[in-house]
Motif scaffolding. Structure first.
Motif, PDB file in Angstrom:
ATOM      1  N   TRP A  54       0.842  -1.209   0.000  1.00 41.35           N
ATOM      2  CA  TRP A  54       0.000   0.000   0.000  1.00 41.35           C
ATOM      3  C   TRP A  54       0.872   1.253   0.000  1.00 41.35           C
ATOM      4  O   TRP A  54       0.600   2.213  -0.712  1.00 41.35           O
ATOM      5  CB  TRP A  54      -0.913   0.037   1.231  1.00 41.35           C
ATOM      6  N   GLU A  55       1.934   1.250   0.810  1.00 42.04           N
ATOM      7  CA  GLU A  55       2.846   2.403   0.867  1.00 42.04           C
ATOM      8  C   GLU A  55       3.481   2.677  -0.493  1.00 42.04           C
ATOM      9  O   GLU A  55       3.551   3.814  -0.928  1.00 42.04           O
ATOM     10  CB  GLU A  55       3.945   2.164   1.916  1.00 42.04           C
ATOM     11  N   ARG A  56       3.951   1.613  -1.158  1.00 47.24           N
ATOM     12  CA  ARG A  56       4.542   1.781  -2.486  1.00 47.24           C
ATOM     13  C   ARG A  56       3.527   2.324  -3.485  1.00 47.24           C
ATOM     14  O   ARG A  56       3.860   3.180  -4.303  1.00 47.24           O
ATOM     15  CB  ARG A  56       5.114   0.458  -2.994  1.00 47.24           C
ATOM     16  N   CYS A  57       2.294   1.849  -3.402  1.00 48.45           N
ATOM     17  CA  CYS A  57       1.233   2.355  -4.309  1.00 48.45           C
ATOM     18  C   CYS A  57       0.997   3.838  -4.074  1.00 48.45           C
ATOM     19  O   CYS A  57       0.837   4.612  -5.037  1.00 48.45           O
ATOM     20  CB  CYS A  57      -0.067   1.582  -4.087  1.00 48.45           C
ATOM     21  N   GLU A  58       0.961   4.265  -2.818  1.00 43.39           N
ATOM     22  CA  GLU A  58       0.733   5.669  -2.504  1.00 43.39           C
ATOM     23  C   GLU A  58       1.903   6.521  -2.972  1.00 43.39           C
ATOM     24  O   GLU A  58       1.695   7.634  -3.483  1.00 43.39           O
ATOM     25  CB  GLU A  58       0.510   5.842  -1.005  1.00 43.39           C
ATOM     26  N   GLN A  59       3.124   6.028  -2.832  1.00 35.53           N
ATOM     27  CA  GLN A  59       4.299   6.776  -3.280  1.00 35.53           C
ATOM     28  C   GLN A  59       4.319   6.896  -4.795  1.00 35.53           C
ATOM     29  O   GLN A  59       4.660   7.952  -5.334  1.00 35.53           O
ATOM     30  CB  GLN A  59       5.584   6.109  -2.791  1.00 35.53           C
ATOM     31  N   ASP A  60       3.948   5.820  -5.485  1.00 39.34           N
ATOM     32  CA  ASP A  60       3.920   5.846  -6.956  1.00 39.34           C
ATOM     33  C   ASP A  60       2.845   6.802  -7.478  1.00 39.34           C
ATOM     34  O   ASP A  60       3.033   7.423  -8.516  1.00 39.34           O
ATOM     35  CB  ASP A  60       3.667   4.441  -7.519  1.00 39.34           C
ATOM     36  N   ALA A  61       1.750   6.929  -6.731  1.00 41.73           N
ATOM     37  CA  ALA A  61       0.661   7.818  -7.160  1.00 41.73           C
ATOM     38  C   ALA A  61       1.004   9.287  -6.941  1.00 41.73           C
ATOM     39  O   ALA A  61       0.457  10.153  -7.609  1.00 41.73           O
ATOM     40  CB  ALA A  61      -0.617   7.461  -6.412  1.00 41.73           C
ATOM     41  N   ALA A  62       1.915   9.547  -6.009  1.00 42.60           N
ATOM     42  CA  ALA A  62       2.264  10.947  -5.684  1.00 42.60           C
ATOM     43  C   ALA A  62       3.235  11.562  -6.661  1.00 42.60           C
ATOM     44  O   ALA A  62       3.717  11.059  -7.571  1.00 42.60           O
ATOM     45  CB  ALA A  62       2.873  11.010  -4.294  1.00 42.60           C
TER      46      ALA A  62
END
Length: 62
Positions: A54-62
């Motif tokens: 989830w953290e990686r997904c949020e970082q990629d979206a930012a």
């Protein structure tokens, strides 16, 4: 020492609101959380792996 929480694949799919087919497509591309196969063939995802994903997904979206 407490064991890390392991989630059933069904629980993971519900939490991330994704179909099994879409999850396996992501897995084939190396973009899904790591799965652990039990001796009886069932699949589990550790809570820590899912949270990190989830953290990686949020970082990629930012």
């Amino acid at each position: 020492m407490a064991r890390a929480k392991k989630l059933k694949l069904r629980e993971v799919l519900e939490e991330i609101d994704m179909s099994r087919a879409a999850f396996y497509r992501m897995r084939a591309r190396g973009q899904a959380p790591r799965l652990h196969k039990l001796p009886n063939g069932e699949l589990r995802v550790s809570r820590a792996d899912l949270d990190a994903w989830w953290e990686r997904c949020e970082q990629d979206a930012a």
